[in-house]
Design a protein around this motif. Structure first.
Motif, short mmCIF file in Angstrom:
data_model
loop_
_atom_site.label_atom_id
_atom_site.label_comp_id
_atom_site.label_asym_id
_atom_site.label_seq_id
_atom_site.Cartn_x
_atom_site.Cartn_y
_atom_site.Cartn_z
N SER A 1 0.83 -1.20 0.00
CA SER A 1 0.00 0.00 0.00
C SER A 1 0.86 1.26 0.00
CB SER A 1 -0.92 -0.02 1.22
OG SER A 1 -1.72 1.14 1.27
N LEU A 2 1.95 1.26 0.77
CA LEU A 2 2.82 2.42 0.86
C LEU A 2 3.50 2.70 -0.47
CD1 LEU A 2 4.38 4.59 2.43
CD2 LEU A 2 6.02 2.81 3.10
N PHE A 3 4.12 1.70 -1.07
CA PHE A 3 4.93 1.94 -2.25
C PHE A 3 4.12 2.04 -3.54
CE2 PHE A 3 8.24 0.68 0.70
CZ PHE A 3 9.25 1.55 0.36
N ILE A 4 2.96 1.39 -3.59
CA ILE A 4 2.09 1.58 -4.76
C ILE A 4 1.59 3.01 -4.81
CG2 ILE A 4 -0.18 0.99 -5.70
CD1 ILE A 4 0.39 -1.92 -4.96
N GLY A 5 1.24 3.56 -3.63
CA GLY A 5 0.83 4.97 -3.59
C GLY A 5 1.98 5.92 -3.83
N TRP A 6 3.13 5.62 -3.24
CA TRP A 6 4.30 6.49 -3.36
C TRP A 6 4.80 6.54 -4.81
CZ3 TRP A 6 9.07 6.00 0.41
CH2 TRP A 6 9.80 7.20 0.38
N ALA A 7 4.78 5.39 -5.49
CA ALA A 7 5.24 5.34 -6.87
C ALA A 7 4.16 5.74 -7.87
CB ALA A 7 5.74 3.93 -7.20
N ALA A 8 2.97 6.10 -7.37
CA ALA A 8 1.85 6.54 -8.22
C ALA A 8 1.51 5.50 -9.28
CB ALA A 8 2.18 7.88 -8.88
N LEU A 9 1.41 4.24 -8.87
CA LEU A 9 1.04 3.18 -9.79
C LEU A 9 -0.49 3.10 -9.86
CD1 LEU A 9 3.59 0.42 -8.69
CD2 LEU A 9 3.78 2.03 -10.58
N THR A 10 -1.02 3.19 -11.06
CA THR A 10 -2.47 3.22 -11.24
C THR A 10 -3.07 1.83 -11.38
OG1 THR A 10 -2.29 3.38 -13.66
CG2 THR A 10 -2.28 5.45 -12.39
N GLY A 11 -2.26 0.85 -11.80
CA GLY A 11 -2.79 -0.48 -12.05
C GLY A 11 -3.48 -0.62 -13.39
N ASN A 12 -3.55 0.46 -14.16
CA ASN A 12 -4.20 0.45 -15.47
C ASN A 12 -3.13 0.61 -16.54
OD1 ASN A 12 -5.96 0.57 -17.59
ND2 ASN A 12 -6.96 2.47 -16.96
N THR A 13 -2.53 -0.52 -16.95
CA THR A 13 -1.34 -0.44 -17.79
C THR A 13 -1.45 -1.15 -19.13
OG1 THR A 13 -0.46 -2.36 -16.61
CG2 THR A 13 0.22 -0.19 -15.83
N ASP A 14 -2.51 -1.91 -19.37
CA ASP A 14 -2.62 -2.61 -20.65
C ASP A 14 -4.08 -2.65 -21.09
OD1 ASP A 14 -3.83 -4.54 -19.06
OD2 ASP A 14 -2.06 -5.82 -18.99
N ASP A 15 -4.32 -3.33 -22.20
CA ASP A 15 -5.67 -3.36 -22.76
C ASP A 15 -6.66 -4.04 -21.83
OD1 ASP A 15 -4.70 -2.11 -24.99
OD2 ASP A 15 -4.45 -3.95 -26.16
N ASN A 16 -6.22 -5.10 -21.14
CA ASN A 16 -7.14 -5.83 -20.27
C ASN A 16 -7.56 -4.99 -19.08
OD1 ASN A 16 -7.05 -8.17 -21.88
ND2 ASN A 16 -5.19 -8.88 -20.87
N THR A 17 -6.59 -4.36 -18.40
CA THR A 17 -6.96 -3.51 -17.26
C THR A 17 -7.75 -2.29 -17.72
OG1 THR A 17 -4.78 -2.44 -17.41
CG2 THR A 17 -5.02 -4.27 -15.85
N GLY A 18 -7.42 -1.78 -18.91
CA GLY A 18 -8.19 -0.67 -19.45
C GLY A 18 -9.63 -1.05 -19.72
N LEU A 19 -9.84 -2.28 -20.23
CA LEU A 19 -11.20 -2.76 -20.48
C LEU A 19 -11.97 -2.92 -19.17
CD1 LEU A 19 -13.32 -3.84 -22.44
CD2 LEU A 19 -12.24 -6.10 -22.26
#
Length: 481
Positions: A302-320
């Motif tokens: 939780s700390l580093f995903i927020g700190w690194a500003a990772l959205t989790g939306n990086t490819d066609d599947n997550t975008g869909l």
């Protein structure tokens, strides 16, 4: 049965009871129990041979007091997991109108009934390059396709309302998937398209080889693991059910992915560990070690995903997914994946470390918790090295096409690592690895404290005139029938 050399007969108590020789100890109120691997047989008469049978059974039971301490921790935790399952339990996944993109398409099963060779030019399988320039990569590929030999495949739909309907598809010479007569395929169906274009081959039907491979795996596990292997397969099936019936639908219904992952992972952990390794103090210590490590992974993730500003939306599947269900927290979904992905390896590490400490205690009951911890952590260091390497290589193997793409682009290491696609895998790998590394000393310390705190009561004082059995190490006591 392994017989040791003859020993002088030991005096038999006058009351006819059997006197413990100090090799076994049992929990108060647990009945007649000995430590695994030592069975004492006392014959009748004036003399007897003292025999030992060596077997590998379950771990020696711990004292009633320690059982109560462990239960005081795990029972509330189990109750909380059950409450979480009830509160977050979803219904069916919310419906949506199909987009016809990627996995969100209607599909049917089909069979390739005929394949004939034709000229690509006559089939108009490849058009003239838009610019007419064949010096570019696109133009050169189009020219080669126009001059090459294509295949015309006839496909029969085997399922759905159009069962028996046939359509044709042109297979170009440089196409990665070449169709063959009699091959089973998966076709996409788009009802809004013109009739001649409603069906198209999207993939090969791999049901048979995948089922065969799963069967070979199951047989190998049962043949080698026997009952333990069978229980492991049952636990695997239960884990899959929790994933498909609880975790995925709950996330789709808008529940917090992190909370769902924690509850679901805890349920999988409890079911898998106790089903595979039995309801014992040793398994309970492994459960506690796994739980503490999962908490650490969740906090760091939780700390580093927020700190690194990772959205989790990086490819066609997550975008869909984000397009179909905008309410889903994609960064939370990424964190949930980190937790679930780390659980399987964590179970392996914690169970191994707990078993190692238990066996060390069985081999030398006089060792204190410090000695047990030092010996166990030496085993754990080897485990850390192999597990971390395995985890990193597993993620690298999964991302190999992406890494190859960056290599082709001649990007620097810093540029590659800074991209969100790679940064996600780096955070996922490092957070999971930190949790795995931490699980070794945590679980080893817990196991050492539990087994070293298990003190058996001194032997009962014999009555007057009754010869006492030999006390070995001051740990002998009268067995209960």
């Amino acid at each position: 049965m392994e017989q040791y050399p003859y020993q002088p007969p030991e005096p038999r108590p006058r009351d006819g009871s059997e006197e413990d020789t100090g090799h076994g100890h049992s929990a108060p109120g647990s009945g007649r129990e000995t430590r695994p691997g030592h069975d004492h047989h006392h014959g009748s008469g004036s003399g007897h041979a003292h025999g030992h049978s060596h077997s590998h059974g379950p771990a020696a039971p711990v004292s009633q007091h320690l059982r109560k301490v462990i239960a005081a921790i795990l029972i509330p935790f189990t109750a909380a997991v059950l409450v979480g399952l009830v509160v977050l339990w979803p219904g069916d996944a919310p419906s949506h109108k199909r987009t016809g993109v990627g996995f969100d398409r209607q599909t049917q099963q089909a069979t390739v009934t005929r394949v004939v060779g034709i000229s690509c030019k006559s089939a108009s399988a490849s058009g003239v390059p838009p610019t007419g320039d064949t010096s570019t990569a696109e133009g050169s590929s189009a020219q080669q396709q126009a001059d090459g030999d294509c295949k015309k495949a006839t496909i029969r739909v085997d399922t759905g309302k159009d069962e028996g309907r046939t359509f044709t598809e042109i297979v170009q010479p440089d196409q990665s998937r070449q169709l063959h007569q009699g091959e089973k395929v998966v076709v996409a169906y788009e009802p809004s398209a013109p009739k001649d274009l409603q069906y198209a081959v999207t993939d090969v039907n791999r049901t048979f080889p995948m089922t065969l491979l799963a069967g070979i795996f199951a047989v190998a596990v049962v043949v080698v693991g026997r009952l333990r292997g069978l229980m492991a397969l049952v636990a695997l099936a239960v884990s899959f059910l929790v994933l498909t019936l609880f975790i995925l639908p709950a996330i789709l219904q808008g529940s917090n992915p992190l909370v769902v992952a924690v509850v679901g992972s805890s349920a999988i952990m409890l079911i898998a560990l106790y089903m595979c390794h039995g309801l014992s103090a040793r398994t309970s210590v492994a459960v506690l070690g796994t739980l503490i490590s999962l908490v650490l992974i969740g906090a760091l993730g939780s700390l580093f995903i927020g700190w690194a500003a990772l959205t989790g939306n990086t490819d066609d599947n997550t975008g869909l997914i984000h397009g179909l269900y905008p309410s889903i927290d994609m960064s939370g979904l990424l964190l949930a994946g980190v937790i679930i992905g780390s659980l399987g390896v964590l179970d392996d590490v914690t169970v191994t470390q707990t078993s190692a400490v238990w066996e060390l205690h069985e081999a030398n009951p006089s060792m204190g918790w410090r000695g047990l911890y030092r010996a166990g952590i030496r085993i754990g260091r080897d485990h850390i090295a192999s597990v971390v390497n395995t985890l990193v290589l597993a993620y690298a193997g999964a991302a190999l096409p992406l890494l190859l793409l960056f290599s082709i682009a001649q990007s620097s290491v810093g540029t590659v690592a800074n991209s969100e696609l790679v940064a996600e895998e780096i955070v996922r790998t490092l957070v999971g690895s930190i949790g795995l590394v931490a699980s070794v000393p945590v679980t080893t310390a817990l196991a050492a404290l539990v087994v070293s705190a298990d003190r058996v009561r001194p032997a009962a004082v014999p009555s007057a005139g009754t010869p006492a059995g030999p006390a070995r190490g001051g740990r002998g006591r009268r067995r209960k029938r």
